[in-house]
Design a protein around this motif. Structure first.
Motif, short mmCIF file in Angstrom:
data_model
loop_
_atom_site.label_atom_id
_atom_site.label_comp_id
_atom_site.label_asym_id
_atom_site.label_seq_id
_atom_site.Cartn_x
_atom_site.Cartn_y
_atom_site.Cartn_z
N LYS A 165 0.80 -1.22 0.00
CA LYS A 165 0.00 0.00 0.00
C LYS A 165 0.84 1.27 0.00
O LYS A 165 0.40 2.31 -0.49
CB LYS A 165 -0.92 0.00 1.22
N SER A 166 2.06 1.20 0.55
CA SER A 166 2.81 2.43 0.80
C SER A 166 3.83 2.80 -0.27
O SER A 166 4.37 3.90 -0.23
CB SER A 166 3.53 2.31 2.15
N PHE A 167 4.11 1.90 -1.21
CA PHE A 167 5.11 2.23 -2.23
C PHE A 167 4.95 1.31 -3.44
O PHE A 167 4.24 0.30 -3.38
CB PHE A 167 6.52 2.12 -1.66
N ASN A 168 5.65 1.65 -4.51
CA ASN A 168 5.63 0.86 -5.74
C ASN A 168 6.76 -0.15 -5.70
O ASN A 168 7.94 0.21 -5.81
CB ASN A 168 5.77 1.79 -6.96
N ILE A 169 6.41 -1.41 -5.56
CA ILE A 169 7.43 -2.44 -5.40
C ILE A 169 8.26 -2.63 -6.66
O ILE A 169 9.46 -2.94 -6.60
CB ILE A 169 6.78 -3.79 -4.99
N LEU A 170 7.68 -2.41 -7.82
CA LEU A 170 8.44 -2.59 -9.07
C LEU A 170 9.53 -1.55 -9.21
O LEU A 170 10.60 -1.84 -9.76
CB LEU A 170 7.48 -2.55 -10.26
N GLU A 171 9.29 -0.34 -8.72
CA GLU A 171 10.33 0.69 -8.75
C GLU A 171 11.48 0.31 -7.82
O GLU A 171 12.65 0.50 -8.16
CB GLU A 171 9.75 2.04 -8.33
N LEU A 172 11.16 -0.25 -6.66
CA LEU A 172 12.21 -0.68 -5.74
C LEU A 172 12.97 -1.87 -6.32
O LEU A 172 14.21 -1.93 -6.24
CB LEU A 172 11.61 -1.06 -4.38
N GLU A 173 12.25 -2.79 -6.91
CA GLU A 173 12.90 -3.95 -7.52
C GLU A 173 13.94 -3.52 -8.56
O GLU A 173 15.04 -4.07 -8.62
CB GLU A 173 11.85 -4.84 -8.18
N LYS B 295 15.72 -0.89 -8.64
CA LYS B 295 16.90 -0.34 -7.98
C LYS B 295 17.76 -1.44 -7.35
O LYS B 295 18.98 -1.28 -7.22
CB LYS B 295 16.49 0.65 -6.90
N LEU B 296 17.14 -2.54 -6.96
CA LEU B 296 17.86 -3.58 -6.24
C LEU B 296 18.41 -4.67 -7.14
O LEU B 296 19.39 -5.34 -6.78
CB LEU B 296 16.94 -4.22 -5.18
N ARG B 297 17.80 -4.89 -8.27
CA ARG B 297 18.16 -6.01 -9.14
C ARG B 297 19.63 -6.01 -9.55
O ARG B 297 20.23 -7.07 -9.71
CB ARG B 297 17.30 -5.99 -10.41
N SER B 298 20.19 -4.84 -9.75
CA SER B 298 21.56 -4.75 -10.25
C SER B 298 22.62 -4.94 -9.17
O SER B 298 23.82 -5.00 -9.47
CB SER B 298 21.77 -3.39 -10.93
N LYS B 299 22.20 -5.04 -7.92
CA LYS B 299 23.17 -5.16 -6.83
C LYS B 299 23.76 -6.56 -6.78
O LYS B 299 23.07 -7.55 -7.01
CB LYS B 299 22.50 -4.81 -5.49
N LYS B 300 25.04 -6.62 -6.43
CA LYS B 300 25.70 -7.91 -6.33
C LYS B 300 25.11 -8.71 -5.17
O LYS B 300 24.60 -8.14 -4.19
CB LYS B 300 27.20 -7.71 -6.11
N ASN B 301 25.15 -10.01 -5.29
CA ASN B 301 24.74 -10.94 -4.24
C ASN B 301 23.25 -10.86 -3.90
O ASN B 301 22.82 -11.45 -2.91
CB ASN B 301 25.53 -10.70 -2.94
N THR B 302 22.47 -10.14 -4.69
CA THR B 302 21.08 -9.87 -4.32
C THR B 302 20.10 -10.56 -5.25
O THR B 302 20.19 -10.42 -6.48
CB THR B 302 20.81 -8.35 -4.33
N PHE B 303 19.17 -11.29 -4.64
CA PHE B 303 18.16 -12.03 -5.39
C PHE B 303 16.78 -11.57 -4.92
O PHE B 303 16.51 -11.54 -3.73
CB PHE B 303 18.33 -13.54 -5.17
N ILE B 304 15.94 -11.22 -5.87
CA ILE B 304 14.64 -10.64 -5.57
C ILE B 304 13.52 -11.57 -6.01
O ILE B 304 13.55 -12.11 -7.12
CB ILE B 304 14.46 -9.28 -6.27
N GLU B 305 12.54 -11.75 -5.14
CA GLU B 305 11.33 -12.51 -5.47
C GLU B 305 10.13 -11.62 -5.20
O GLU B 305 9.97 -11.12 -4.08
CB GLU B 305 11.23 -13.78 -4.62
N ILE B 306 9.30 -11.42 -6.22
CA ILE B 306 8.06 -10.66 -6.05
C ILE B 306 6.92 -11.67 -5.94
O ILE B 306 6.70 -12.47 -6.85
CB ILE B 306 7.80 -9.70 -7.23
N ILE B 307 6.21 -11.63 -4.82
CA ILE B 307 5.18 -12.62 -4.53
C ILE B 307 3.79 -12.01 -4.76
O ILE B 307 3.51 -10.91 -4.30
CB ILE B 307 5.30 -13.11 -3.07
N GLU B 308 2.97 -12.75 -5.44
CA GLU B 308 1.60 -12.29 -5.71
C GLU B 308 0.78 -12.45 -4.43
O GLU B 308 0.01 -13.40 -4.25
CB GLU B 308 0.98 -13.11 -6.85
N ALA B 309 0.97 -11.50 -3.55
CA ALA B 309 0.32 -11.56 -2.24
C ALA B 309 0.40 -10.19 -1.59
O ALA B 309 0.92 -9.24 -2.18
CB ALA B 309 0.99 -12.62 -1.36
N GLU B 310 -0.10 -10.10 -0.36
CA GLU B 310 -0.07 -8.86 0.39
C GLU B 310 0.96 -8.93 1.51
O GLU B 310 1.40 -10.01 1.91
CB GLU B 310 -1.46 -8.57 0.99
#
Length: 248
Positions: free
Chosen positions: A186-194, A196-211
């Motif tokens: 509710k408080s931010f756009n997760i895709l915009e944050l994703e 920014k984070l995707r290009s970071k080393k050692n970092t793996f992102i999972e976006i879950i279809e949930a709340e």
């Protein structure tokens, strides 16, 4: 996943979601004191007497403190063979879910992320020589603190819906980092944050279809199917770090 490898649900409501696994009607009445009673303590750290893996998991709670959800998750990790420590970062009894606003303002005004991070790093430093691997798993504000800890001598972190990570995007993890975010925040756009984070080393992102809160069997946004999938991914993630095989 079969019944033997799945922790009993914490209450009858959660149990209703576990019908395919044979958990219908089962109630897990384990309390924190009962859980801790199963383990000896060494320098204040709970030790798994049955099957130590030389790995410590530090579990960081949400704004509510150490509640049934954290006890339930801690018990599950203990059953997986890890030594577990769940520090009380708010230094008080837990808030109820109905006290969400009060819990949030208490954490922000009385504790804060810097103080909480320092407490976690003290625990890491105290135990660094005792364990081959130290992992941190956090939920919500706990996930943000885990993210902040990723620069300081830990071997892997897992964060669930750490929405405040958006305020600390300058961090560059020095360890394997697995972040789960809810698509419907509710408080931010997760895709915009994703992005920014995707290009970071050692970092793996999972976006879950949930709340937000989908991993908590005691909360109204709990999502059983996503919970099971995420638990399996977490187990694989930690196992790969322990085996030194690299994250796939």
């Amino acid at each position: 996943m079969n019944q033997a490898n799945t922790p009993a649900p914490p209450n009858s409501i959660a149990a209703s979601h576990f019908v395919p696994l044979g958990w219908q009607g089962v109630v897990n009445t384990t309390t924190l004191s009962e859980t801790c009673a199963k383990y000896i303590k060494k320098d204040g750290i709970p030790m798994n007497k049955e099957n130590s893996r030389k790995s410590l998991v530090i579990i960081l709670h949400e704004i509510y403190g150490i509640n049934d959800h954290i006890n339930f998750f801690s018990d599950m990790m203990i059953k997986e063979g890890f030594d577990v420590l769940s520090p009380n970062l708010i230094d008080r009894e837990p808030f109820s879910y109905a006290q969400e606003d009060k819990a949030y303002h208490y954490f922000i005004n009385e504790i804060g992320f810097t103080r909480a991070l320092n407490e976690v790093l003290k625990i890491v430093n105290l135990n660094r020589e005792k364990y081959k691997h130290i992992f941190i798993i956090g939920f919500s504000i706990g996930a943000t603190i885990a993210w902040m800890s990723s620069e300081y001598g830990v071997d892997g972190i897992i964060g669930f819906y750490g929405s405040r990570i958006r305020n600390y995007v300058e961090i560059e993890p020095n360890c394997a980092t697995l972040l789960f975010f809810a698509m419907h925040e509710k408080s931010f756009n997760i895709l915009e944050l994703e992005e920014k984070l995707r290009s970071k080393k050692n970092t793996f992102i999972e976006i879950i279809e949930a709340e937000h809160g989908f991993m908590n069997p005691y909360y109204n946004t709990y999502n059983f199917n996503e919970y099971v999938e995420c638990i399996m991914k977490c187990k694989d993630f930690l196992k790969q770090i322990e085996e030194g095989s690299g994250i796939r």
